[in-house]
Design a protein around this motif. Structure first.
Motif, short mmCIF file in Angstrom:
data_model
loop_
_atom_site.label_atom_id
_atom_site.label_comp_id
_atom_site.label_asym_id
_atom_site.label_seq_id
_atom_site.Cartn_x
_atom_site.Cartn_y
_atom_site.Cartn_z
N THR A 1 13.15 -9.09 10.94
CA THR A 1 12.29 -10.08 10.28
C THR A 1 11.09 -10.44 11.14
OG1 THR A 1 14.13 -11.02 9.04
CG2 THR A 1 12.19 -12.39 9.30
N HIS A 2 11.26 -10.50 12.45
CA HIS A 2 10.18 -10.86 13.37
C HIS A 2 9.00 -9.91 13.25
CE1 HIS A 2 8.29 -12.64 16.87
NE2 HIS A 2 8.17 -11.44 17.42
N TYR A 3 9.29 -8.65 12.88
CA TYR A 3 8.23 -7.64 12.78
C TYR A 3 7.90 -7.27 11.32
CZ TYR A 3 9.89 -7.01 17.57
OH TYR A 3 10.29 -7.22 18.87
N SER A 4 8.45 -8.04 10.39
CA SER A 4 8.37 -7.63 8.98
C SER A 4 6.94 -7.53 8.48
CB SER A 4 9.17 -8.59 8.10
OG SER A 4 8.66 -9.90 8.18
N LYS A 5 6.08 -8.50 8.83
CA LYS A 5 4.72 -8.47 8.30
C LYS A 5 3.94 -7.27 8.84
CE LYS A 5 4.08 -13.27 6.95
NZ LYS A 5 3.21 -14.46 7.00
N ILE A 6 4.22 -6.88 10.07
CA ILE A 6 3.58 -5.68 10.62
C ILE A 6 4.09 -4.44 9.90
CG2 ILE A 6 3.30 -4.27 12.70
CD1 ILE A 6 3.65 -6.83 14.33
N LEU A 7 5.40 -4.37 9.69
CA LEU A 7 6.00 -3.20 9.06
C LEU A 7 5.62 -3.08 7.58
CD1 LEU A 7 9.55 -3.36 10.68
CD2 LEU A 7 7.75 -1.70 11.15
N VAL A 8 5.28 -4.19 6.93
CA VAL A 8 4.83 -4.12 5.54
C VAL A 8 3.59 -3.25 5.43
CG1 VAL A 8 3.73 -5.45 3.69
CG2 VAL A 8 5.87 -6.24 4.68
N HIS A 9 2.66 -3.43 6.35
CA HIS A 9 1.44 -2.61 6.35
C HIS A 9 1.77 -1.13 6.53
CE1 HIS A 9 -0.81 -6.30 6.39
NE2 HIS A 9 -0.28 -6.67 7.55
N VAL A 10 2.72 -0.87 7.41
CA VAL A 10 3.16 0.52 7.63
C VAL A 10 3.72 1.10 6.34
CG1 VAL A 10 4.76 2.00 8.90
CG2 VAL A 10 3.62 0.11 10.07
N GLY A 11 4.53 0.29 5.66
CA GLY A 11 5.13 0.75 4.41
C GLY A 11 4.09 1.03 3.34
N LEU A 12 3.14 0.10 3.18
CA LEU A 12 2.11 0.27 2.17
C LEU A 12 1.25 1.51 2.43
CD1 LEU A 12 0.96 -3.45 1.78
CD2 LEU A 12 2.19 -2.11 0.08
N LEU A 13 0.86 1.69 3.68
CA LEU A 13 -0.01 2.82 4.02
C LEU A 13 0.73 4.14 4.04
CD1 LEU A 13 -2.15 1.12 6.83
CD2 LEU A 13 -2.79 1.54 4.46
N SER A 14 2.06 4.09 4.26
CA SER A 14 2.84 5.33 4.29
C SER A 14 2.96 5.96 2.91
CB SER A 14 4.23 5.08 4.87
OG SER A 14 4.98 4.22 4.03
N SER A 15 2.57 5.22 1.85
CA SER A 15 2.61 5.80 0.51
C SER A 15 1.66 6.98 0.36
CB SER A 15 2.29 4.73 -0.54
OG SER A 15 1.01 4.17 -0.31
N ILE A 16 0.77 7.17 1.33
CA ILE A 16 -0.16 8.30 1.31
C ILE A 16 0.59 9.63 1.34
CG2 ILE A 16 -0.42 8.44 3.82
CD1 ILE A 16 -3.23 8.94 1.25
N ILE A 17 1.84 9.60 1.79
CA ILE A 17 2.62 10.85 1.90
C ILE A 17 2.73 11.56 0.55
CG2 ILE A 17 4.87 9.76 1.50
CD1 ILE A 17 6.05 11.70 3.56
N TRP A 18 2.69 10.80 -0.55
CA TRP A 18 2.81 11.41 -1.87
C TRP A 18 1.60 12.26 -2.25
CZ3 TRP A 18 7.17 11.76 -4.55
CH2 TRP A 18 8.21 10.91 -4.20
N LEU A 19 0.50 12.07 -1.54
CA LEU A 19 -0.71 12.82 -1.85
C LEU A 19 -0.96 13.93 -0.82
CD1 LEU A 19 -3.03 9.82 -2.79
CD2 LEU A 19 -1.62 11.22 -4.30
N LYS B 1 9.31 -18.20 3.07
CA LYS B 1 10.06 -18.59 4.25
C LYS B 1 10.41 -17.37 5.08
CE LYS B 1 12.25 -22.40 1.69
NZ LYS B 1 13.54 -22.93 1.17
N LYS B 2 10.74 -17.59 6.32
CA LYS B 2 11.07 -16.50 7.23
C LYS B 2 12.25 -15.69 6.72
CE LYS B 2 9.91 -14.91 11.41
NZ LYS B 2 8.54 -14.54 11.79
N SER B 3 13.22 -16.34 6.09
CA SER B 3 14.43 -15.67 5.64
C SER B 3 14.16 -14.67 4.52
CB SER B 3 15.46 -16.69 5.16
OG SER B 3 14.92 -17.46 4.09
#
Length: 521
Positions: free
Chosen positions: A425-443, A183-185
């Protein structure tokens, strides 16, 4: 883990049809943990157990052939229907996690007792009185028992650290799976946990039991906050809670969430009660064998008949360190002269990052309490009450923010959700991709300045990224100069630097422990 997940779900009558492939896989940790712990009491966890485990898994697969086929079909259909951007983000995160897991560790506890614990499990099983060689060995986590199954040291000599990277990847795939059916919530919650997962990548270079406990807690929090009080959901959070407590006793607070979710149903479910009793017996048995204490490190009761119990001086000092070090940094008799308000002041004004963490912890509870009065949501108030109870209990035993990290994250999720949830929340699905890909910082070298802030030389060391780490495990800080000494009539090995044993030969005793508690005669 999947066959064990199917087995435990069948026995406990969890709705397998509506339980995802990923969640079933995580639930499979529990029966494997029970089996490996019982095995470890009597024998080493080595290639023999790997063969035994493989046979059991095949039998379960064959016995549940239709369920297994359906779950793999569901998995394939889900992946096929994912949009390309989701596939790219998921695969990128898993690849980064795998690389991070293959890197040499810079987590001090890995050299302090993680590797030694796993090595004991591989070579001996669950050893009697191992804590006499160092109080830290009393923290014989079942997570390290499971790690001993899959580290493949019996094939390659060096240990593969695979377990933390595995559960991180499964957790993220579970989050992505739920995001596409949620759900959106709830979307902001997954956005929050994805960025938390990026932060937790640090724990992927070592088999730290903190990582699985935090990830399991986040799944429990999701069910508690958003899902209905169905019988299946109740059973799932009970199973996840039992796994977390088995891994680390400091996650006991999850019991409060289980009770708040549906304590009346638990009392009517005999299977849940019996399973909880079995886990309790195994935890006590493991602690009795390794330390001689009923529940380490609390030492509620030490039976007189146990010959391998820890020396009383060692146990008392260990408890003092656990209880007092989060206040002023070391065990001190001066604390006995301080009243409660003075101790709180010392704890609150602790210097360095721990002082900041203490303030963030307490501030989160206060803000959440204020918000729960404003919005009058029952679950906000319940989390606030549980946070307060947890804080007070920890103050009685060990006021260390590390033992409260998961519930601190929950408090701040609710705070951020109250303040910003709807707008993000309106932008959450877009920001999820940003979060996942930002894990590259550890390398990248960008993380090095952050690690350099620590005064611990192990944490501050940075390693270059090397593809061969994928294939060849690397032992950090290993030395061949372990000294062979007599320790109270037993032959032990002393590492060149007292504080870290790493993958040294067994039994390995820290130099300061040897000098302080060894026979002086």
């Amino acid at each position: 883990m999947l066959p064990y997940g199917i087995m435990i779900s069948t026995v406990m009558k969890v709705d397998i049809k509506n339980t995802s492939f990923f969640l079933l896989t995580i639930l499979g940790i529990l029966p494997l943990m029970i089996l490996a712990t019982i095995w470890g009491i009597f024998y080493r966890i080595n290639i023999e157990f790997l063969i035994f485990n493989t046979v059991i898994s095949i039998i379960i697969y064959i016995s549940n052939k239709d369920i297994v086929i359906n779950k793999f079909r569901e998995l394939r259909a889900w992946w096929h229907n994912l949009k390309p951007i989701w596939k790219i983000s998921a695969l990128a995160f898993i690849f980064i996690t795998a690389l991070q897991s293959s890197m040499p560790t810079n987590i001090p506890d890995d050299g302090f007792y993680y590797l030694q614990t796993i090595k004991w499990a591989n070579e001996v099983g669950i050893p009697k009185g191992v804590a006499r060689f160092g109080i830290q060995y009393g923290q014989f986590s079942t997570w390290h028992i499971i790690q001993a199954i899959f580290n493949l040291s019996y094939f390659f000599g060096n240990q593969f650290n695979v377990l933390n990277g595995w559960i991180m990847s499964i957790f993220i795939l579970l989050a992505i799976y739920n995001l596409n059916y949620t759900k959106k919530s709830e979307q902001f919650f997954y956005l929050f946990v994805v960025f938390i997962a990026v932060f937790l990548q640090y724990f992927n270079t070592a088999p730290s039991p903190d990582l699985p406990v935090i990830l399991l807690s986040l799944i429990i929090f999701k069910i508690f906050l958003f899902d209905d009080n169905s019988s299946t959901n109740l059973k799932i959070i009970v199973l996840l809670t039992l796994i977390a407590i088995s891994i680390k006793i400091s996650s006991f607070y999850l019991i409060f969430f289980v009770l708040a979710f549906g304590y009346k149903k638990i009392l009517k479910d005999k299977k849940l009660i019996i399973l909880s009793f079995i886990i309790g017996v195994l935890i006590i048995s493991k602690d009795l064998i390794t330390t001689g204490s009923l529940i380490f490190p609390f030492d509620f009761y030490t039976p007189d008949w146990i010959e391998w119990k820890i020396d009383a001086k060692i146990l008392e000092e260990g408890k003092a360190i656990i209880k007092n070090s989060p206040i002023i940094g070391y065990s001190s008799d001066l604390l006995n002269d301080f009243n409660l308000s003075q101790k709180i002041k010392l704890w609150f004004n602790y210097k360095g990052y721990r002082g900041v963490a203490n303030k963030i912890w307490l501030l989160g509870i206060v803000i959440l309490g204020t918000i729960s009065l404003i919005n009058k949501k029952k679950k906000y108030f319940l989390v606030f009450i549980i946070s307060v109870i947890h804080f007070l209990i920890l103050w009685s035993f060990a006021p260390n923010y590390r033992f409260a990290l998961a519930i601190i994250l929950l408090d701040y999720f609710l705070i951020i959700n109250f303040l910003l949830g709807d707008s993000i929340t309106h932008y959450s699905k877009i920001l999820v991709h940003v979060g996942l890909l930002s894990s590259i910082i550890w390398l990248t070298p960008l993380i090095s300045p952050i690690l350099k802030l620590s005064s611990n030389p192990v944490i501050s060391i940075s390693y270059p990224l090397k593809p061969e780490y994928f294939l060849i495990p690397v032992k950090p800080f290993i030395s061949d100069s372990y000294e062979k000494k007599d320790f109270n009539g037993e032959e032990v090995f002393i590492p060149p630097k007292y504080h870290y044993a790493w993958d040294g030969p067994l039994p390995c005793v820290m130099r300061n422990h040897f000098e302080k508690y060894g026979n002086k005669n």
